[in-house]
Design a protein around this motif. Structure first.
Motif, mmCIF file in Angstrom:
data_model
loop_
_atom_site.group_PDB
_atom_site.id
_atom_site.type_symbol
_atom_site.label_atom_id
_atom_site.label_comp_id
_atom_site.label_asym_id
_atom_site.label_seq_id
_atom_site.Cartn_x
_atom_site.Cartn_y
_atom_site.Cartn_z
ATOM 1 N N GLY A 81 0.819 -1.212 0.000
ATOM 2 C CA GLY A 81 0.000 0.000 0.000
ATOM 3 C C GLY A 81 0.850 1.258 0.000
ATOM 4 O O GLY A 81 0.531 2.231 -0.700
ATOM 5 N N LEU A 82 1.949 1.242 0.749
ATOM 6 C CA LEU A 82 2.845 2.400 0.812
ATOM 7 C C LEU A 82 3.443 2.719 -0.561
ATOM 8 O O LEU A 82 3.365 3.862 -1.021
ATOM 9 N N VAL A 83 4.032 1.715 -1.204
ATOM 10 C CA VAL A 83 4.694 1.999 -2.489
ATOM 11 C C VAL A 83 3.685 2.299 -3.595
ATOM 12 O O VAL A 83 3.994 3.030 -4.536
ATOM 13 N N LEU A 84 2.477 1.776 -3.465
ATOM 14 C CA LEU A 84 1.452 2.059 -4.469
ATOM 15 C C LEU A 84 0.855 3.453 -4.277
ATOM 16 O O LEU A 84 0.612 4.169 -5.249
ATOM 17 N N ALA A 85 0.651 3.841 -3.032
ATOM 18 C CA ALA A 85 -0.011 5.117 -2.747
ATOM 19 C C ALA A 85 0.931 6.318 -2.753
ATOM 20 O O ALA A 85 0.472 7.452 -2.735
ATOM 21 N N TRP A 86 2.220 6.088 -2.782
ATOM 22 C CA TRP A 86 3.204 7.173 -2.736
ATOM 23 C C TRP A 86 3.655 7.483 -4.156
ATOM 24 O O TRP A 86 4.609 6.895 -4.675
ATOM 25 N N PRO A 87 3.000 8.431 -4.820
ATOM 26 C CA PRO A 87 3.293 8.672 -6.241
ATOM 27 C C PRO A 87 4.689 9.252 -6.500
ATOM 28 O O PRO A 87 5.238 9.068 -7.578
ATOM 29 N N THR A 88 5.262 9.913 -5.525
ATOM 30 C CA THR A 88 6.578 10.524 -5.737
ATOM 31 C C THR A 88 7.679 9.773 -4.974
ATOM 32 O O THR A 88 8.696 10.366 -4.624
ATOM 33 N N ILE A 89 7.469 8.490 -4.756
ATOM 34 C CA ILE A 89 8.458 7.707 -4.018
ATOM 35 C C ILE A 89 9.806 7.769 -4.734
ATOM 36 O O ILE A 89 9.881 7.722 -5.970
ATOM 37 N N SER A 90 10.852 7.915 -3.957
ATOM 38 C CA SER A 90 12.190 7.968 -4.547
ATOM 39 C C SER A 90 12.713 6.546 -4.740
ATOM 40 O O SER A 90 12.218 5.590 -4.131
ATOM 41 N N GLU A 91 13.723 6.436 -5.563
ATOM 42 C CA GLU A 91 14.343 5.138 -5.800
ATOM 43 C C GLU A 91 14.869 4.560 -4.486
ATOM 44 O O GLU A 91 14.673 3.381 -4.180
ATOM 45 N N ARG A 92 15.518 5.379 -3.700
ATOM 46 C CA ARG A 92 16.089 4.931 -2.427
ATOM 47 C C ARG A 92 14.997 4.466 -1.469
ATOM 48 O O ARG A 92 15.132 3.438 -0.814
ATOM 49 N N ALA A 93 13.903 5.204 -1.365
ATOM 50 C CA ALA A 93 12.806 4.806 -0.477
ATOM 51 C C ALA A 93 12.191 3.480 -0.929
ATOM 52 O O ALA A 93 11.870 2.619 -0.103
ATOM 53 N N LEU A 94 12.043 3.311 -2.233
ATOM 54 C CA LEU A 94 11.508 2.062 -2.773
ATOM 55 C C LEU A 94 12.438 0.899 -2.438
ATOM 56 O O LEU A 94 12.000 -0.156 -1.979
ATOM 57 N N VAL A 95 13.729 1.098 -2.653
ATOM 58 C CA VAL A 95 14.717 0.058 -2.363
ATOM 59 C C VAL A 95 14.701 -0.306 -0.884
ATOM 60 O O VAL A 95 14.697 -1.481 -0.521
ATOM 61 N N TYR A 96 14.677 0.694 -0.021
ATOM 62 C CA TYR A 96 14.675 0.427 1.415
ATOM 63 C C TYR A 96 13.382 -0.255 1.856
ATOM 64 O O TYR A 96 13.411 -1.163 2.690
ATOM 65 N N ALA A 97 12.255 0.159 1.312
ATOM 66 C CA ALA A 97 10.978 -0.461 1.683
ATOM 67 C C ALA A 97 10.974 -1.944 1.323
ATOM 68 O O ALA A 97 10.598 -2.796 2.147
ATOM 69 N N ILE A 98 11.414 -2.272 0.112
ATOM 70 C CA ILE A 98 11.425 -3.671 -0.325
ATOM 71 C C ILE A 98 12.499 -4.453 0.425
ATOM 72 O O ILE A 98 12.284 -5.608 0.817
ATOM 73 N N GLY A 99 13.663 -3.847 0.662
ATOM 74 C CA GLY A 99 14.716 -4.523 1.398
ATOM 75 C C GLY A 99 14.312 -4.850 2.823
ATOM 76 O O GLY A 99 14.510 -5.976 3.304
ATOM 77 N N ILE A 100 13.732 -3.880 3.501
ATOM 78 C CA ILE A 100 13.286 -4.096 4.886
ATOM 79 C C ILE A 100 12.153 -5.122 4.921
ATOM 80 O O ILE A 100 12.127 -6.002 5.787
ATOM 81 N N LEU A 101 11.224 -5.037 3.963
ATOM 82 C CA LEU A 101 10.144 -6.027 3.872
ATOM 83 C C LEU A 101 10.725 -7.430 3.738
ATOM 84 O O LEU A 101 10.313 -8.358 4.438
ATOM 85 N N SER A 102 11.685 -7.586 2.860
ATOM 86 C CA SER A 102 12.259 -8.906 2.631
ATOM 87 C C SER A 102 12.962 -9.438 3.874
ATOM 88 O O SER A 102 12.843 -10.623 4.208
ATOM 89 N N ILE A 103 13.684 -8.596 4.571
ATOM 90 C CA ILE A 103 14.358 -9.030 5.795
ATOM 91 C C ILE A 103 13.331 -9.440 6.849
ATOM 92 O O ILE A 103 13.473 -10.477 7.508
ATOM 93 N N ILE A 104 12.280 -8.645 7.005
ATOM 94 C CA ILE A 104 11.231 -8.992 7.972
ATOM 95 C C ILE A 104 10.598 -10.331 7.606
ATOM 96 O O ILE A 104 10.401 -11.193 8.461
#
Length: 182
Positions: A81-104
């Motif tokens: 929901g975060l990455v879909l709803a955040w239209p101006t997400i930066s590359e770094r924020a996207l990478v960190y969101a997916i990386g942290i998700l994967s670790i969790i």
């Protein structure tokens, strides 16, 4: 009839595996995706993954499986929901969101490796946990070093993790029966 129930109990896991593989192949096939394109693809995929996972949650027999599947779904849906709803997400924020998700998700998978699972199922779960952890660390280490690298890492990671889910779904019925809904 029991064999049909065993197969039906593994369909959501198989569907999640196929979804991840398809998304991974799509990401690898995209010539030069934008951050927004990656965000939309990943957001939709993670939300669909979570919706399909609700069936796993409903079929979970033991308390540990219910808790781990519930955490997995909540975190996946939140990040999707975060990455879909955040239209101006930066590359770094996207990478960190997916990386942290994967670790969790890797840690959650590792905590679900109880004695209630058969040996083969535990080994496949351990493989999925290690793959998710390695993928998460690789995503965090990439630190937004270029969208092509990010798309490639995402594609390879999704194909690998999806393949492990699919193998787990297909292997369990042959191993003599369904263990739990994880």
């Amino acid at each position: 009839e029991q064999r049909i129930e065993e197969i039906e109990s593994r369909l959501p896991l198989a569907a999640q595996g196929v979804l991840l593989i398809a998304v991974g192949v799509l990401l690898l096939a995209l010539p030069s995706p934008s951050v927004r394109t990656l965000g939309v693809i990943l957001g939709v995929a993670l939300l669909v993954f979570a919706v399909v996972g609700v069936v796993l949650l409903a079929r979970a027999k033991e308390q540990v499986a219910r808790v781990t599947v519930g955490i997995e779904l909540a975190v996946t849906a939140a990040v999707g929901g975060l990455v879909l709803a955040w239209p101006t997400i930066s590359e770094r924020a996207l990478v960190y969101a997916i990386g942290i998700l994967s670790i969790i998700l890797g840690v959650v998978e590792a905590t679900s490796l109880t004695e209630a699972r058969e040996g083969r199922e535990r080994w496949l779960g351990a493989g999925a946990s290690v793959a998710a952890l390695v993928f998460g660390v690789a995503m965090l280490a990439s630190g937004g070093r270029g969208l092509d690298l990010v798309a490639t890492l995402l594609g390879v990671g999704f194909v690998a993790i999806g393949s492990l889910r699919l193998v787990r779904a297909l292997a369990a019925p042959r191993a003599g029966g369904a263990t739990d809904a994880r």
